[in-house]
Design a protein around this motif. Structure first.
Motif, PDB file in Angstrom:
ATOM      1  N   HIS A 194     -20.433  39.797 -19.246  1.00  0.00           N
ATOM      2  CA  HIS A 194     -20.269  38.509 -18.562  1.00  0.00           C
ATOM      3  C   HIS A 194     -18.841  37.972 -18.670  1.00  0.00           C
ATOM      4  CE1 HIS A 194     -21.297  37.786 -22.743  1.00  0.00           C
ATOM      5  NE2 HIS A 194     -20.746  36.592 -22.663  1.00  0.00           N
TER       6      HIS A 194
ATOM      7  N   SER B 176     -16.439  40.407  -9.141  1.00  0.00           N
ATOM      8  CA  SER B 176     -17.338  39.845 -10.155  1.00  0.00           C
ATOM      9  C   SER B 176     -16.862  38.489 -10.662  1.00  0.00           C
ATOM     10  CB  SER B 176     -17.466  40.810 -11.346  1.00  0.00           C
ATOM     11  OG  SER B 176     -16.250  40.887 -12.067  1.00  0.00           O
TER      12      SER B 176
ATOM     13  N   ARG C 157     -19.150  32.369 -13.310  1.00  0.00           N
ATOM     14  CA  ARG C 157     -18.799  33.239 -14.433  1.00  0.00           C
ATOM     15  C   ARG C 157     -17.448  32.894 -15.050  1.00  0.00           C
ATOM     16  NH1 ARG C 157     -20.816  39.163 -15.411  1.00  0.00           N
ATOM     17  NH2 ARG C 157     -23.014  38.815 -15.076  1.00  0.00           N
TER      18      ARG C 157
END
Length: 381
Positions: free
Chosen positions: A167, A278, A283
């Protein structure tokens, strides 16, 4: 009218946090294009971040079935970083390390930054929680992944972060490569502060010639030792040594050209685009991101200082045959750190030629950081 309503609907679905991420992506693109900071990676990374934060497009690495989702599998399955290591091995001359094994100690000193940042992350979390009660402290896995930023080895940072704290992958990758790009700004002041004028003037002898047999044996012996004693680091080290063996064999020139050229460029593009994809707002935009950026800088400073201190000790022990300016190469920012050693050395003494001498610590640091990453994975994974 229908078209206007459709566009209005799309715009209204973009959140403030996504707008912030888009601005950050444009800032990274500016750094890559105008400032030329790691453009081969930062440019695709910035573009991946840009398209990932337009949620309607379905082009983040979490949008199943989209292009970036499948490209990200190379990160998720641990394919891209080891392949990058083959390319690094093929483009790197290990002779400086083989001819002067003592420079491996400088590479070892450069790993101080890893442990400084790792324990710093754990300690910082306890301090912050006193002021922010809701703050969740960094786990051991997160701290280990953050620490490896201090190695200044992008592929290793990516590899361990995916294993231990996936993560945090976008944040750690951006931090690692940003600080690598800022080597010319960060390292020289540290090098000047920690060395004397007399030390900077030291002229190092020409490196000894290394026989072809030693060049061929080094990657084979190193791989066997790592496979036996640190198998958790075998993937990265074996690929690095395979690339070097291909280079030194002298019988696979086409492979060498492909590895250090087309394949390296393609993998860099895929890694940048995948990780950028990503880096979505949910995030990246959190308080831990800020602390990771700070800890990454701390790791890089401590790694540089650690390498310089070990180089100073070697200078004393060898009677002034080691110029401490090569200590900055204790971090594996290849080959930029070696160029900084050469530039500063030449600035203080035009007779100085430190480039090849600095490559020894860089190679040792690359090997050392990969081994430490493997140990972390086996301990905390």
């Amino acid at each position: 009218m229908i078209v206007i309503n459709y566009i209005t609907n799309i715009i209204s679905n973009i959140t403030i946090s996504e707008i912030v991420m888009i601005i950050l992506a444009l800032a990274l693109a500016y750094m890559a294009v105008e400032k030329r900071y790691e453009p081969l990676l930062l440019l695709p990374l910035a573009f991946g971040m840009l398209i990932a934060n337009i949620s309607n497009a379905g082009l983040s690495s979490y949008d199943e079935g989209g292009l970036i989702y499948y490209l990200y599998k190379g990160i998720e399955l641990g394919i891209y970083p080891p392949m990058i290591f083959i390319c690094i091995g093929a483009m790197t001359d290990f002779s400086p390390l083989i001819s002067s094994p003592k420079t491996a100690l400088i590479g070892l000193g450069g790993q101080v930054g890893i442990f400084a940042a790792m324990f710093g992350a754990l300690g910082l979390g306890h301090v912050i929680s006193c002021f922010i009660p809701d703050f969740v402290n960094f786990t051991m896995q997160e701290a280990a992944a953050i620490g490896v930023i201090g190695s200044s080895d992008g592929p290793t940072s990516i590899y361990i972060t995916k294993q231990l704290a996936s993560h945090l992958l976008p944040t750690i990758t951006i931090a690692a490569y940003s600080y690598m790009a800022l080597v010319p700004l960060i390292q020289p002041p540290i090098m000047r502060a920690l060395t004397t004028h007399k030390e900077r003037m030291v002229i190092m002898p020409i490196p000894k010639e290394v026989s072809r047999r030693k060049k061929l044996l080094f990657p084979i012996v190193t791989t066997l030792l790592v496979l036996i004693f640190v198998p958790s680091a075998a993937t990265l080290i074996a690929m690095l040594m395979l690339g070097n063996l291909i280079r030194e064999s002298g019988v696979a020139e086409r492979l060498v050209r492909m590895l250090e050229g087309d394949l390296l460029n393609l993998l860099t593009l895929l890694i940048g685009l995948s990780i950028g994809g990503s880096a979505t707002a949910e995030r990246v935009l959190n308080i831990k991101t800020l602390f990771i950026i700070i800890l990454g800088l701390f790791a890089f400073i401590m790694g540089t200082a650690g390498g310089v201190f070990v180089a100073k000790i070697l200078c004393k022990l060898t009677g002034g045959k080691v110029n401490p300016l090569i200590g900055n190469a204790g971090v594996s920012a290849m080959p930029m750190a070696a160029r900084i050693s050469q530039r500063l050395g030449h600035e203080y003494n035009p007779s100085n030629h430190l480039l090849m001498h600095a490559m020894g610590p860089i190679v040792a640091s690359t090997i050392g950081s990969a081994i430490i990453a493997g140990i972390f994975i086996s301990m905390f994974g």
